[in-house]
Design an enzyme around this catalytic site. Structure first.
Site, short mmCIF file in Angstrom:
data_model
loop_
_atom_site.label_atom_id
_atom_site.label_comp_id
_atom_site.label_asym_id
_atom_site.label_seq_id
_atom_site.Cartn_x
_atom_site.Cartn_y
_atom_site.Cartn_z
N ASP A 233 0.86 -1.19 0.00
CA ASP A 233 0.00 0.00 0.00
C ASP A 233 0.89 1.24 0.00
O ASP A 233 1.85 1.32 0.79
CB ASP A 233 -0.88 -0.05 1.27
CG ASP A 233 -1.75 1.18 1.42
OD1 ASP A 233 -1.97 1.88 0.41
OD2 ASP A 233 -2.22 1.43 2.55
N ASN B 131 -0.52 4.54 -0.01
CA ASN B 131 -1.18 5.77 0.47
C ASN B 131 -1.90 5.61 1.81
O ASN B 131 -2.70 6.46 2.19
CB ASN B 131 -2.16 6.31 -0.59
CG ASN B 131 -3.25 5.31 -0.92
OD1 ASN B 131 -3.27 4.22 -0.33
ND2 ASN B 131 -4.14 5.65 -1.82
N ASP C 183 -4.29 3.65 2.83
CA ASP C 183 -5.72 3.31 2.94
C ASP C 183 -5.94 1.83 3.26
O ASP C 183 -7.07 1.35 3.29
CB ASP C 183 -6.50 3.71 1.67
CG ASP C 183 -6.07 2.91 0.44
OD1 ASP C 183 -5.14 2.07 0.56
OD2 ASP C 183 -6.66 3.11 -0.64
N ASP D 4 -1.70 -1.12 -3.86
CA ASP D 4 -2.01 -0.32 -5.06
C ASP D 4 -0.84 -0.35 -6.04
O ASP D 4 0.23 -0.90 -5.74
CB ASP D 4 -2.40 1.11 -4.66
CG ASP D 4 -1.40 1.71 -3.68
OD1 ASP D 4 -0.19 1.52 -3.89
OD2 ASP D 4 -1.83 2.35 -2.69
N ASP E 237 -4.99 -10.22 -16.04
CA ASP E 237 -6.11 -11.15 -15.88
C ASP E 237 -7.24 -10.71 -16.81
O ASP E 237 -7.58 -9.53 -16.85
CB ASP E 237 -6.60 -11.11 -14.43
CG ASP E 237 -6.79 -12.48 -13.84
OD1 ASP E 237 -7.55 -13.26 -14.44
OD2 ASP E 237 -6.21 -12.76 -12.77
N ASP F 142 -9.47 -16.00 -17.06
CA ASP F 142 -10.19 -16.50 -15.88
C ASP F 142 -11.37 -17.40 -16.26
O ASP F 142 -12.16 -17.06 -17.14
CB ASP F 142 -10.72 -15.26 -15.13
CG ASP F 142 -11.36 -15.61 -13.82
OD1 ASP F 142 -10.64 -16.06 -12.93
OD2 ASP F 142 -12.59 -15.44 -13.69
N GLU G 106 -7.24 -20.42 -17.27
CA GLU G 106 -7.54 -21.12 -16.02
C GLU G 106 -8.50 -22.25 -16.37
O GLU G 106 -9.48 -22.04 -17.09
CB GLU G 106 -8.21 -20.19 -15.02
CG GLU G 106 -8.53 -20.92 -13.74
CD GLU G 106 -9.40 -20.13 -12.78
OE1 GLU G 106 -9.24 -20.33 -11.58
OE2 GLU G 106 -10.23 -19.35 -13.24
N HIS H 113 -3.86 -17.34 -5.56
CA HIS H 113 -4.77 -16.59 -4.69
C HIS H 113 -6.03 -17.38 -4.37
O HIS H 113 -6.84 -16.95 -3.58
CB HIS H 113 -5.13 -15.26 -5.37
CG HIS H 113 -5.96 -15.49 -6.60
ND1 HIS H 113 -5.49 -16.19 -7.70
CD2 HIS H 113 -7.24 -15.17 -6.89
CE1 HIS H 113 -6.44 -16.27 -8.62
NE2 HIS H 113 -7.51 -15.66 -8.15
N ASP H 114 -6.22 -18.53 -5.03
CA ASP H 114 -7.40 -19.36 -4.79
C ASP H 114 -7.08 -20.59 -3.95
O ASP H 114 -7.95 -21.43 -3.73
CB ASP H 114 -7.97 -19.86 -6.13
CG ASP H 114 -8.68 -18.76 -6.90
OD1 ASP H 114 -9.16 -17.81 -6.28
OD2 ASP H 114 -8.74 -18.88 -8.14
C1 GLC Z 1 -11.28 -17.67 -10.85
C2 GLC Z 1 -10.47 -16.76 -9.98
C3 GLC Z 1 -11.16 -16.64 -8.66
C4 GLC Z 1 -12.51 -16.02 -8.87
C5 GLC Z 1 -13.32 -16.82 -9.88
C6 GLC Z 1 -14.48 -16.01 -10.38
O1 GLC Z 1 -11.33 -18.93 -10.30
O2 GLC Z 1 -9.16 -17.26 -9.89
O3 GLC Z 1 -10.40 -15.89 -7.74
O4 GLC Z 1 -13.21 -15.98 -7.67
O5 GLC Z 1 -12.56 -17.13 -11.03
O6 GLC Z 1 -14.03 -14.98 -11.21
#
Ligand code: GLC
Length: 589
Positions: A61, A63, A65, A69, A138, A240, A294, A361-362
């Site tokens: 971050d 700034n 908040d 960013d 993405d 995605d 993905e 991140h999933d």
């Molecule tokens: C993909 C992303 C995930 C998101 C899902 C809906 O699996 O990696 O984070 O929640 O798509 O867009």
């Protein structure tokens, strides 16, 4: 077959709820893969690069908040360069109301207000390119946000010009055929909308209405926004939820659809490959873009359809089978992991290309899931997992923070979770009278928030991530696990990560070389060779918290100095004495 329950992501709402009761799987021994050719098609930058997945909300971050960013990322560009990664994949940074942290896009050509401005984006892209790092964005086009102008218009009237950008089921036709939604509190993918007395489709949350790819106008909109970013000079797209994009608009009944089978049921709908070939003609063939989808089809053969160069579609996909190994069980079986990676490697041995990853991140943190995150083993096991990712055939995807060995945060209060999947899952468990303590336990292992906690830069307040209140709490172990401390320690996970990348860059056998699994049935040791012409490397990984002895197979003669080792002690033959989680890469004579 892809493990159905976890094929999408282990932590998604229903998976989390169901995972509490899943018994451990019993694994049988696997056989070694047949020898494969030494190279896979032609050399390409996207095969040789190492991708660093950067979660902007949690990186830095600038700034105060509490939200990461673009200016924050810019301030860390030298750090990214110091890692040796060749590509950064940014999770979505577009205009979004953030129901699903940017995966619900309300403006595909704008930068999310929390993250900064287009000028910041331009500066970021320039700064990356100046350092020789490429940028992959993405592309989230299975669905938009319900706050996108298209959807606002579409929902306002049955005659809106944007109506057919989405899927509608008029209530006068009765209730729509059942469709399962992974994030919805009621698991129902149809949301009734009173304004036009119709239901709209949303495979994810009700704020993520699915886009109608049957409509050529919608497809042109997508190609146009792809050109917008490609013209800015980005280097690729991560696409995605792409295996869900194609749908039969008549919505035939799907009896028995549930959380165990929906990923297969939705996968590979009609015209999916027509759309990809069209996209390739219209956009991809006109730029030098790297593409990775993905989701990959229901098996390696279907995954190949996306990436067979002769078909002119995409470069890579990534599947969920490996990250699904052992989900729900107390421990995973190494033999199962080996079997999955080996099966997918051999399917792509002659053509096509794949992605190699363990975390994202999933997913939960890799060291907590596949390693041992107790203090005595955290560093060694994190180094081993990074060694694995960086010595397999396929493009490695390393998720930010894994280069430090960041662990699951294991929050014990639902108030500390932010993910829509975790929050809606909680509501569902409550409404069903299920066990909240058991649900929290399952979140501690599988929640996506485990890997989304702020990046741990140093031991100052909030790990140096923000001067404000972080949007998601910092993992309490930040005073000991942080970048500043690891930078000072040449034996740290961080330094090992840099060394592993350097070794991969120096040894093309680790990129293109034939992969041969050894000792498939060994429950603790994952060993394989990588061979490219006369160059041969042996990778030996002790996936256990106990010392192991591994007899060198006859005929293998390692050089005296390992190319890479996560311990000061060098295991020597004829039986290699390996420390807990020891990972060695040896050159072979
Ligand atoms: C993909 C992303 C995930 C998101 C899902 C809906 O699996 O990696 O984070 O929640 O798509 O867009």
């Amino acid at each position: 077959m892809i493990y159905p329950r976890i094929a999408w992501a282990v932590l998604l709402l229903a998976g989390l709820v169901a995972a509490c009761n899943q018994p451990a799987k019993t694994e049988t021994a696997t056989t070694a893969a047949a020898p494969t050719p030494t190279t896979v098609g032609q050399a390409d930058w996207w095969k040789e690069t190492v991708v660093y997945q950067l979660y902007p909300r949690s990186f830095q971050d600038s700034n105060g908040d509490g939200v990461g960013d673009l200016r924050g990322i810019i301030s860390r560009l030298d750090y990214l360069q110091s890692l040796g990664v060749g590509t950064v994949w940014l999770n979505p940074i577009y205009g979004s109301p953030n129901d699903d942290n940017g995966y619900d896009i309300s403006d595909y050509r704008a930068i999310m207000k929390d993250f900064g401005t287009m000028a910041d984006f331009d500066a970021l892209l320039k700064g990356l390119h100046q350092r020789g790092i490429k940028l992959v964005m993405d592309l989230v086009v299975n669905h938009s946000s319900d706050e996108h102008a298209w959807f606002k218009s579409a929902r306002s009237s049955r005659t809106s010009p944007y109506r057919d950008y989405y899927y509608w089921w008029p209530a006068d036709k009765g209730t729509p055929p059942a469709r399962y939604s992974t994030f919805d509190v009621k698991k129902n993918a149809w949301q009734y909308d009173a304004a036009t007395k119709s239901y709209y489709l949303h495979y994810f949350s009700k704020k993520q209405p699915d886009l109608n790819w049957n409509n050529p106008k919608l497809r042109q909109e997508v190609y146009s926004l792809m050109r917008f970013w490609a013209d800015k000079g980005i280097d690729g797209f991560r696409m995605d939820a792409f295996q869900f994009v194609a749908k039969d608009p008549t919505f035939p009944p799907m009896p028995g659809l549930n959380e165990h089978n929906y990923t297969n049921a939705y996968n590979h709908g009609p015209h999916l490959h027509d759309y990809l070939q069209e996209m390739n003609r219209e956009v991809l063939s006109k730029y030098h873009l790297m593409t990775v989808a993905e989701g990959a089809g229901r098996n390696p053969a279907e995954a190949m359809l996306f990436v067979d160069p002769a078909r002119k579609e995409l470069n890579m996909t990534y599947h969920f089978e490996a990250v699904g190994v052992g989900s729900g069980a107390d421990t995973y079986q190494l033999t199962a992991l080996k079997r999955v990676f080996t099966r997918w490697d051999s399917a792509f041995a002659h053509k096509g290309w794949q992605s190699i990853y363990l975390g994202s991140h999933d997913q939960p943190r890799i060291v907590s899931k596949f390693g041992d995150d107790r203090p005595a083993f955290r560093a060694a096991s994190a180094k081993l997992l990074n060694t694995f990712i960086l010595t397999m055939r396929g493009t490695p995807y390393c998720y930010n923070g894994d280069e430090l060995g960041m662990t699951n945060s294991k929050f014990d209060n639902i108030a500390d979770y932010r993910d829509v999947a975790a929050r809606n899952g909680y509501q569902l468990v409550r409404s069903q009278g299920g066990s909240i303590p058991q649900y929290i336990k399952s979140l501690q292992r599988f929640s996506r928030d485990n890997s989304r906690t702020p990046f741990q830069w140093d031991a100052t307040a909030n790990a140096g991530f923000t001067t404000g209140t972080p949007w998601l709490k910092v993992n309490p172990n930040y005073p000991t696990v942080n970048e500043a401390a690891e930078a000072k320690d040449s034996a740290s996970v961080l330094h090992h990560f840099r060394r592993a990348i350097a070794v991969r860059k120096q040894h093309k056998a680790l990129v293109y070389g034939q992969y041969q699994l050894l000792d498939a049935a060994n429950p603790h040791i994952y060993a394989y060779t990588r061979t490219l012409g006369a160059a041969k490397a042996l990778v030996v990984l002790n996936f256990s918290s106990a010392p192991q002895s591994w007899p060198l197979p006859p005929g293998l003669q390692p050089g005296s100095q390992p190319l890479l080792n996560n311990y000061p002690t060098v295991p020597t033959g004829p039986a290699l004495a390996l420390q807990p989680w020891q990972a060695v890469v040896l050159s072979l004579r």
